[in-house]
Design a protein around this motif. Structure first.
Motif, PDB file in Angstrom:
ATOM      1  N   LEU A 127       0.661  -1.058   0.050  1.00 40.41           N
ATOM      2  CA  LEU A 127      -0.019   0.040   0.212  1.00 40.41           C
ATOM      3  C   LEU A 127       0.854   1.420  -0.002  1.00 40.41           C
ATOM      4  CD1 LEU A 127      -2.863   1.156  -0.115  1.00 40.41           C
ATOM      5  CD2 LEU A 127      -2.857   0.792   2.465  1.00 40.41           C
ATOM      6  N   THR A 128       0.951   1.720  -1.122  1.00 39.05           N
ATOM      7  CA  THR A 128       1.657   3.134  -1.357  1.00 39.05           C
ATOM      8  C   THR A 128       0.518   4.134  -1.958  1.00 39.05           C
ATOM      9  OG1 THR A 128       2.272   2.671  -3.377  1.00 39.05           O
ATOM     10  CG2 THR A 128       3.563   1.978  -1.803  1.00 39.05           C
ATOM     11  N   PRO A 129       1.044   5.615  -1.950  1.00 35.57           N
ATOM     12  CA  PRO A 129       0.041   6.537  -2.718  1.00 35.57           C
ATOM     13  C   PRO A 129      -0.151   5.932  -4.102  1.00 35.57           C
ATOM     14  CG  PRO A 129       1.699   7.621  -1.165  1.00 35.57           C
ATOM     15  CD  PRO A 129       2.113   6.224  -1.294  1.00 35.57           C
ATOM     16  N   ALA A 132      -2.410   2.857  -4.069  1.00 40.56           N
ATOM     17  CA  ALA A 132      -3.906   3.316  -3.269  1.00 40.56           C
ATOM     18  C   ALA A 132      -4.925   3.957  -4.513  1.00 40.56           C
ATOM     19  CB  ALA A 132      -3.699   4.299  -2.027  1.00 40.56           C
ATOM     20  N   ARG A 138      -8.469  -0.729   0.661  1.00 41.04           N
ATOM     21  CA  ARG A 138      -7.260  -0.737   1.053  1.00 41.04           C
ATOM     22  C   ARG A 138      -7.269  -1.123   2.626  1.00 41.04           C
ATOM     23  NH1 ARG A 138      -8.456   3.549  -1.693  1.00 41.04           N
ATOM     24  NH2 ARG A 138      -8.526   4.985  -0.035  1.00 41.04           N
ATOM     25  N   HIS A 178       5.540   6.064   3.005  1.00 39.70           N
ATOM     26  CA  HIS A 178       4.206   5.917   2.451  1.00 39.70           C
ATOM     27  C   HIS A 178       3.207   6.163   3.449  1.00 39.70           C
ATOM     28  CE1 HIS A 178       6.539   5.122  -1.099  1.00 39.70           C
ATOM     29  NE2 HIS A 178       6.732   3.929  -0.486  1.00 39.70           N
ATOM     30  N   PRO A 180       1.159   3.961   4.937  1.00 39.34           N
ATOM     31  CA  PRO A 180       0.150   2.874   4.618  1.00 39.34           C
ATOM     32  C   PRO A 180      -1.216   2.864   5.308  1.00 39.34           C
ATOM     33  CG  PRO A 180       1.981   1.590   5.229  1.00 39.34           C
ATOM     34  CD  PRO A 180       2.334   3.098   5.302  1.00 39.34           C
ATOM     35  N   LEU A 183      -3.597   5.652   4.299  1.00 33.36           N
ATOM     36  CA  LEU A 183      -3.945   5.295   3.076  1.00 33.36           C
ATOM     37  C   LEU A 183      -5.208   4.332   2.873  1.00 33.36           C
ATOM     38  CD1 LEU A 183      -0.812   5.106   1.030  1.00 33.36           C
ATOM     39  CD2 LEU A 183      -2.282   6.927   0.985  1.00 33.36           C
TER      40      LEU A 183
END
Length: 191
Positions: A127-129, A132, A138, A178, A180, A183
């Protein structure tokens, strides 16, 4: 959604609550991402979700464990998953990737997922920008460090033990870079 649960049997209850909530959102071709630190329950969660996936809808489950290029490969595996598994879906193209052969230390057999099939990507660093933006669901799984370590070492034993700290540093880098958890659309806290 957030679930805080007792230590007596935390993973099954946390997984059940989150899986039930997410199954209500399933649509054909959707993308789900499950992230969390080692031993948090990501694989257990993914297996439970796939086992209860609605009849008549296909889902492809991709584990980052099959994509990391070795013990120092969290960031590289995450980037590979984005480029080869997730990004093609933006253009409704099939995802095509190779699984990492840990014994041979190279990529091996090729896998493919058509764009109309739902996709579940799970693993530390998933899960990163950028990822996402491609996923409607997510999930961030979390658990105390001692619980995660005990669970991971019980699962993988002596194979993982010498790499625990080095992998944890890569997870720290991923989290710092990130965020996560921020996100996530669903947070599952296993107390």
């Amino acid at each position: 959604m957030s679930s805080a649960l007792s230590r007596s049997n935390p993973v099954p209850r946390a997984v059940e609550d989150a899986v039930t909530a997410i199954l209500d959102t399933v649509v054909p071709g959707m993308v789900l991402i499950v992230d969390g630190r080692s031993g948090a329950g990501k694989t257990t969660f993914a297996r439970a979700l796939v086992a209860r996936w609605p009849d008549g809808l296909e889902v492809e489950s991709v584990a980052l464990d099959d994509l990391y290029p070795g013990w120092d490969g969290l960031a590289a595996g995450s980037a590979y998953a984005y480029a080869r598994v997730l990004a093609p879906r933006r253009e409704r193209r099939p995802a095509t990737w190779q699984r990492w052969d840990w014994a041979a230390e190279r990529y091996g057999d090729v896998r493919t997922c058509p764009p109309e099939r739902a996709l579940l990507l799970e693993g530390s660093g998933a899960l990163t920008p950028a990822s996402a933006a491609l996923a409607s669901v997510r999930v961030w799984l979390d658990a105390p460090d001692d619980v995660r370590q005990e669970r991971a070492l019980r699962r993988d034993g002596d194979t993982y033990r010498p790499h625990w700290e080095r992998w944890a540093r890569q997870e720290d880098d991923h989290i710092a870079s990130h965020d996560p958890r921020a996100l996530a659309t669903h947070i599952v806290e296993v107390a």
